[in-house]
Design a protein around this motif. Structure first.
Motif, short mmCIF file in Angstrom:
data_model
loop_
_atom_site.label_atom_id
_atom_site.label_comp_id
_atom_site.label_asym_id
_atom_site.label_seq_id
_atom_site.Cartn_x
_atom_site.Cartn_y
_atom_site.Cartn_z
N ASP A 1 78.45 -4.67 63.05
CA ASP A 1 79.81 -4.78 62.49
C ASP A 1 80.07 -6.07 61.71
OD1 ASP A 1 79.82 -2.58 64.12
OD2 ASP A 1 81.34 -3.33 65.51
N ALA A 2 79.62 -7.20 62.24
CA ALA A 2 79.94 -8.49 61.63
C ALA A 2 79.33 -8.64 60.25
CB ALA A 2 79.50 -9.63 62.54
N THR A 3 78.37 -7.79 59.90
CA THR A 3 77.70 -7.92 58.58
C THR A 3 78.25 -6.93 57.54
OG1 THR A 3 76.00 -6.32 59.19
CG2 THR A 3 75.54 -8.61 59.71
N HIS A 4 79.16 -6.03 57.94
CA HIS A 4 79.62 -4.99 57.01
C HIS A 4 80.25 -5.55 55.74
CE1 HIS A 4 80.14 -1.74 60.43
NE2 HIS A 4 78.89 -2.12 60.26
N ALA A 5 81.11 -6.58 55.92
CA ALA A 5 81.95 -7.03 54.81
C ALA A 5 81.13 -7.42 53.58
CB ALA A 5 82.84 -8.18 55.25
N GLU A 6 80.05 -8.20 53.79
CA GLU A 6 79.29 -8.67 52.62
C GLU A 6 78.73 -7.49 51.82
OE1 GLU A 6 75.24 -10.24 53.20
OE2 GLU A 6 75.58 -10.13 55.37
N PHE A 7 78.31 -6.44 52.50
CA PHE A 7 77.72 -5.29 51.80
C PHE A 7 78.80 -4.43 51.13
CE2 PHE A 7 74.49 -6.04 55.27
CZ PHE A 7 73.59 -6.69 54.43
N VAL A 8 79.92 -4.25 51.84
CA VAL A 8 81.01 -3.45 51.25
C VAL A 8 81.53 -4.15 50.00
CG1 VAL A 8 83.37 -2.61 51.64
CG2 VAL A 8 81.66 -2.40 53.45
N LEU A 9 81.73 -5.46 50.09
CA LEU A 9 82.24 -6.21 48.93
C LEU A 9 81.25 -6.14 47.77
CD1 LEU A 9 83.80 -9.25 50.79
CD2 LEU A 9 85.04 -7.52 49.48
N ALA A 10 79.96 -6.25 48.06
CA ALA A 10 78.95 -6.17 47.00
C ALA A 10 79.01 -4.81 46.32
CB ALA A 10 77.56 -6.42 47.57
N ALA A 11 79.16 -3.75 47.12
CA ALA A 11 79.22 -2.40 46.55
C ALA A 11 80.47 -2.25 45.68
CB ALA A 11 79.21 -1.36 47.66
N LEU A 12 81.61 -2.63 46.22
CA LEU A 12 82.88 -2.44 45.48
C LEU A 12 82.88 -3.21 44.16
CD1 LEU A 12 85.53 -2.71 48.37
CD2 LEU A 12 84.69 -0.62 47.25
N ARG A 13 82.39 -4.44 44.23
CA ARG A 13 82.43 -5.29 43.02
C ARG A 13 81.46 -4.80 41.96
NH1 ARG A 13 83.05 -10.49 46.85
NH2 ARG A 13 85.31 -10.48 46.90
N ASN A 14 80.50 -3.99 42.36
CA ASN A 14 79.54 -3.46 41.40
C ASN A 14 79.76 -1.97 41.13
OD1 ASN A 14 77.54 -5.69 40.69
ND2 ASN A 14 77.79 -5.89 42.89
N SER B 1 84.55 -7.16 61.45
CA SER B 1 84.80 -7.70 62.79
C SER B 1 85.94 -8.72 62.78
CB SER B 1 83.53 -8.36 63.33
OG SER B 1 83.11 -9.37 62.46
N SER B 2 86.64 -8.86 61.65
CA SER B 2 87.77 -9.79 61.61
C SER B 2 88.78 -9.36 60.56
CB SER B 2 87.30 -11.21 61.29
OG SER B 2 87.06 -11.32 59.90
N MET B 3 90.01 -9.76 60.78
CA MET B 3 91.07 -9.42 59.82
C MET B 3 90.90 -10.20 58.51
SD MET B 3 93.15 -7.12 60.00
CE MET B 3 94.22 -6.63 58.68
N VAL B 4 90.27 -11.36 58.60
CA VAL B 4 90.03 -12.15 57.38
C VAL B 4 89.14 -11.33 56.44
CG1 VAL B 4 88.95 -14.26 56.48
CG2 VAL B 4 90.29 -14.34 58.59
N ASP B 5 88.06 -10.80 56.97
CA ASP B 5 87.16 -9.97 56.14
C ASP B 5 87.87 -8.68 55.71
OD1 ASP B 5 85.04 -11.67 56.10
OD2 ASP B 5 83.95 -10.69 57.73
N ALA B 6 88.67 -8.12 56.61
CA ALA B 6 89.36 -6.86 56.27
C ALA B 6 90.29 -7.07 55.08
CB ALA B 6 90.13 -6.35 57.48
N GLU C 1 93.72 -0.83 58.28
CA GLU C 1 94.81 -0.60 59.23
C GLU C 1 94.28 -0.61 60.67
OE1 GLU C 1 96.78 3.20 58.95
OE2 GLU C 1 98.15 2.73 60.56
N ILE C 2 93.18 0.12 60.90
CA ILE C 2 92.61 0.15 62.25
C ILE C 2 92.14 -1.26 62.65
CG2 ILE C 2 90.73 1.08 63.67
CD1 ILE C 2 92.95 3.13 63.05
N GLN C 3 91.61 -2.00 61.67
CA GLN C 3 91.18 -3.37 61.97
C GLN C 3 92.36 -4.22 62.45
OE1 GLN C 3 87.78 -3.89 61.38
NE2 GLN C 3 88.08 -5.61 62.76
#
Ligand code: NAD
Length: 411
Positions: free
Chosen positions: A134-147, A159-164, A388-390
């Motif tokens: 879970d803690a590694t999801h954000a970097e990959f999701v952001l990379a996908a979205l930005r590309n 795993s955190s609201m900051v990343d969410a 929202e769930i986060q």
């Protein structure tokens, strides 16, 4: 009793339904109530896009969809199998920090390319599945979205609201460019939940008064030392913990029916683990096994009514048990996924009788994701729903740590 893989929270018994034709979505009950938009905070500037991706248009809605899978552990196999079952989907690349694991996975699923990093994977793919801890999801999701790559992220979103919030911001922009972003709350394949949401939406149980719901597992209480890779679930450092791991599914199911939550209170426990030789087993890969093992989450719904949600890894004798009871002024609804994904017990106060409804099967998140890409229209659960769930998970963890009720941030 058991309906899950012992090392997984996925409804593996439900994966068999993937081959069945999806029902007519227009005729089906509403999939979800609208999700609340969440406030976002300022974030650092995004990393540069990959050179080859910057000017690339989104893939056409028709034609082969090239899929890349990031993380090649237990749940990744379910992704590979589900994508392979869908017409016009091709597994193109995979990536794992454990190169040997990625190699074995590529060979098992005949994936032609093993990526050296996320940029390498994204360059070759139209859509990305993020299946890492879970803690590694954000970097990959952001990379996908930005590309401009469609992305199906495993639950919970981060795993955190900051990343969410960083994802929420990137998602709003990417959505406008036609990118599909979804979260694999896999119990969306349970027709029972959709039917219960529809019945409640139709006013069939009146005003909601009380909800009880449980997600119980016991397999990680039985043995720890040999559980190997699964142990990230017991460490806070990897985003583990039962609130995040099982609570996210339960909160998704419950709020899909009952609507959004106004405030949350939570208590948790972390229990001692024991090694094979009977000695205390306190850490894995140098990090303590300090995450929550059991939690009682009390919620007040925005529309009124209370809920008590229990999640535990210490539910000995239970492999993967999910049940929810919704009581309203005019009746009650119950679904028990241990029993059936496609049954709702409905009590009508007027008739003083229970009856059982049998809604037709619901599509899996993988089916929804691929269909959404083909249609160019995002389906639920989307990334905003993941955010929202986060916010609920974050509030539950905050309450468990500091005590007291936590108000959910207004959107
Ligand atoms: N939807 C469901 O029902 C369901 C079920 C099980 C797991 N999950 C989710 O799937 C995700 C993975 O769980 P799992 O059970 O497959 O875990 P796992 O430990 O079996 O596999 C995780 C894989 O990710 C790799 N990995 C770790 N960090 C990485 C990084 N930075 N870059 C690339 N690879 C990395 C690991 O080497 C491992 O191969 C989690 O988010 C979990 O919550 C969801």
């Amino acid at each position: 009793m058991a309906n899950g893989h012992p090392h997984d929270d996925a409804p593996f018994s439900a994966l068999g339904r993937i081959g069945t034709p999806p029902p007519d979505l227009d005729a089906a009950p509403p999939q979800m109530r609208p999700t609340r938009p969440l406030a976002t905070s300022p974030e650092p500037p995004p990393p540069p896009e990959t050179e080859s991706a910057r000017h690339r248009a989104l893939p056409p809605a028709r034609g082969d969809l090239r899929i890349g899978i990031i993380g090649t552990g237990g749940m990744a196999a379910a992704h590979a199998e589900n994508f392979q079952r869908q017409t016009g989907c091709r597994l193109e690349s995979c990536l794992d920090i454990d190169a040997a694991a990625a190699k074995a996975f590529a060979s098992r699923f005949a994936i032609p390319h093993q990526a050296k990093d996320v940029t390498d994977l994204i360059r070759r793919c139209d859509a990305v599945a993020v299946v890492t801890p879970d803690a590694t999801h954000a970097e990959f999701v952001l990379a996908a979205l930005r590309n401009n790559r469609h992305v199906l992220c495993e639950k919970p979103l981060t795993s955190s609201m900051v990343d969410a919030k960083r994802i929420a911001r990137a998602w709003r922009e990417a959505k406008g460019r036609g990118v599909i972003g979804m979260v694999n709350f896999s119990y969306r394949c349970a027709a029972a939940m959709h039917h219960a949401a529809w019945l409640h939406g139709e006013g069939r149980i009146g005003q909601l008064r009380h909800v009880t719901a449980q997600y119980f597992q016991g397999w990680l209480s039985e043995t720890h030392e040999p559980a190997g890779g699964a142990l990230w679930r017991l460490r806070r450092a990897s985003g583990g913990g039962v609130i995040a791991d099982l609570g996210c599914h339960l909160l998704d199911l419950v709020t899909a029916v009952a609507g959004p939550v106004r405030r949350i209170h939570c208590i948790t426990s972390n229990f001692p683990k024991v090694a094979r030789d009977g000695k205390p087993f306190t850490a894995w890969q140098g990090k303590p096994l300090d995450a929550d093992d059991s939690a009682v989450i009390t919620v007040e719904f925005a529309a009124g009514g209370l809920g008590v949600l229990q999640v535990s890894r210490w539910a000995t004798g239970r492999q993967n048990t999910i049940r929810a009871d919704f009581h309203g002024t005019r009746g009650a609804l119950v679904f028990d996924l241990d029993h059936s994904y496609d049954q709702v017990h409905h009590h009508e106060a007027e008739h003083k009788a229970w009856r059982t409804d049998h809604p037709s099967a619901a599509p899996s998140t993988w089916q929804r994701f691929v269909q959404a890409i083909r249609d160019g229209r995002c389906d639920q659960p989307d990334l905003a729903r993941g955010v929202e769930i986060q916010s609920y998970l974050d509030a539950a963890m905050h309450s468990a740590e500091k005590g007291g009720w936590i108000e959910i941030e207004a959107g």
